[in-house]
Design a protein around this motif. Sequence first.
Motif, PDB file in Angstrom:
ATOM      1  N   ILE A 142      55.887  59.436  23.762  1.00  0.00           N
ATOM      2  CA  ILE A 142      55.822  60.446  24.821  1.00  0.00           C
ATOM      3  C   ILE A 142      56.187  61.818  24.271  1.00  0.00           C
ATOM      4  O   ILE A 142      55.569  62.842  24.607  1.00  0.00           O
ATOM      5  CB  ILE A 142      56.758  60.063  25.980  1.00  0.00           C
ATOM      6  N   GLY A 143      57.197  61.845  23.397  1.00  0.00           N
ATOM      7  CA  GLY A 143      57.595  63.110  22.795  1.00  0.00           C
ATOM      8  C   GLY A 143      56.500  63.743  21.955  1.00  0.00           C
ATOM      9  O   GLY A 143      56.407  64.969  21.857  1.00  0.00           O
ATOM     10  N   GLN A 144      55.650  62.920  21.363  1.00  0.00           N
ATOM     11  CA  GLN A 144      54.589  63.435  20.507  1.00  0.00           C
ATOM     12  C   GLN A 144      53.354  63.882  21.284  1.00  0.00           C
ATOM     13  O   GLN A 144      52.673  64.827  20.875  1.00  0.00           O
ATOM     14  CB  GLN A 144      54.184  62.362  19.481  1.00  0.00           C
ATOM     15  N   ILE A 145      53.058  63.228  22.389  1.00  0.00           N
ATOM     16  CA  ILE A 145      51.776  63.498  23.055  1.00  0.00           C
ATOM     17  C   ILE A 145      51.892  64.415  24.267  1.00  0.00           C
ATOM     18  O   ILE A 145      50.880  64.960  24.719  1.00  0.00           O
ATOM     19  CB  ILE A 145      51.093  62.186  23.494  1.00  0.00           C
ATOM     20  N   THR A 146      53.110  64.607  24.810  1.00  0.00           N
ATOM     21  CA  THR A 146      53.219  65.335  26.080  1.00  0.00           C
ATOM     22  C   THR A 146      52.778  66.788  25.966  1.00  0.00           C
ATOM     23  O   THR A 146      51.987  67.274  26.791  1.00  0.00           O
ATOM     24  CB  THR A 146      54.661  65.262  26.614  1.00  0.00           C
ATOM     25  N   ALA A 147      53.282  67.506  24.972  1.00  0.00           N
ATOM     26  CA  ALA A 147      52.937  68.932  24.847  1.00  0.00           C
ATOM     27  C   ALA A 147      51.429  69.150  24.700  1.00  0.00           C
ATOM     28  O   ALA A 147      50.840  69.950  25.447  1.00  0.00           O
ATOM     29  CB  ALA A 147      53.708  69.556  23.687  1.00  0.00           C
ATOM     30  N   PRO A 148      50.753  68.476  23.765  1.00  0.00           N
ATOM     31  CA  PRO A 148      49.296  68.686  23.683  1.00  0.00           C
ATOM     32  C   PRO A 148      48.552  68.182  24.918  1.00  0.00           C
ATOM     33  O   PRO A 148      47.513  68.745  25.288  1.00  0.00           O
ATOM     34  CB  PRO A 148      48.887  67.894  22.429  1.00  0.00           C
ATOM     35  N   ALA A 149      49.076  67.138  25.567  1.00  0.00           N
ATOM     36  CA  ALA A 149      48.410  66.635  26.771  1.00  0.00           C
ATOM     37  C   ALA A 149      48.478  67.659  27.898  1.00  0.00           C
ATOM     38  O   ALA A 149      47.483  67.903  28.596  1.00  0.00           O
ATOM     39  CB  ALA A 149      49.046  65.322  27.211  1.00  0.00           C
ATOM     40  N   ILE A 150      49.645  68.270  28.087  1.00  0.00           N
ATOM     41  CA  ILE A 150      49.785  69.294  29.127  1.00  0.00           C
ATOM     42  C   ILE A 150      48.867  70.476  28.835  1.00  0.00           C
ATOM     43  O   ILE A 150      48.228  71.032  29.735  1.00  0.00           O
ATOM     44  CB  ILE A 150      51.253  69.748  29.234  1.00  0.00           C
ATOM     45  N   GLU A 151      48.783  70.846  27.566  1.00  0.00           N
ATOM     46  CA  GLU A 151      47.958  71.993  27.186  1.00  0.00           C
ATOM     47  C   GLU A 151      46.473  71.725  27.387  1.00  0.00           C
ATOM     48  O   GLU A 151      45.717  72.616  27.791  1.00  0.00           O
ATOM     49  CB  GLU A 151      48.228  72.348  25.722  1.00  0.00           C
TER      50      GLU A 151
END
Length: 229
Positions: A142-151
């Motif tokens: 979750i820590g790896q994918i959340t930022a790019p997913a939100i963007e």
Amino acid sequence: MTGVSAIQYFTPDIYKQVNIGTTDSLKYQAISNVLSVVAQLCTILFIDRLGRRWPLILGNAINGVCFIIVTAAIASFPNASGSGQNALAWLFIVTNWIYQVSFSFTCGSLSWIIPAEVFDTKTRSKGISIGVMTSFAFNTMIGQITAPAIENIGWRYFLIFVVCNFTNAIFFWAFMPETKKLPLEEMNALFSSSSWFVAGSSRKRVQSELDARVSEVRREKGDVIEAEL
């Protein structure tokens, strides 16, 4: 996969979706953290009265509803008027507080309680180790994918947690027997005497079988002691 890691790790990014700045988002998240501590204290006080099964079911269901509201608020925010955006922002904030209380009282606490009590003495260390490893593996993901997913996909990312929370609730309703006030030594008997599908099964029937097993073990121990004498 309840979504709590995404909220806690990326609070400013998530709150930015409803035009809340970093300073305010951290302030609101601090309130969430205080509410979480209070909810966990309530878990300590009441969980042995309420049990494990239904708090997990209802907690995950409430979490799913909260994510539906949050997702709808984020999706609707860009097209809302000024007053509408303000209302959606507060809806987002309050729903997040409700989510934090629900998660901390149920899933957050019970995710550590249940692995510690469903394994017998022989398998407990390995079972808990696998549970902790799995938890942190998903937290890392979750820590790896959340930022790019939100963007890249915005509010659609949170639909994952809607699905996961509701499937969690269904899973616990279908397969998780109640372990309240049962001794650790009887967990094998509980899971061996319960069917795979536990929804609708009688707690009294399982308890009577466990009581019979306890009586049998006590008789066996008594016979051994008498034989030694």
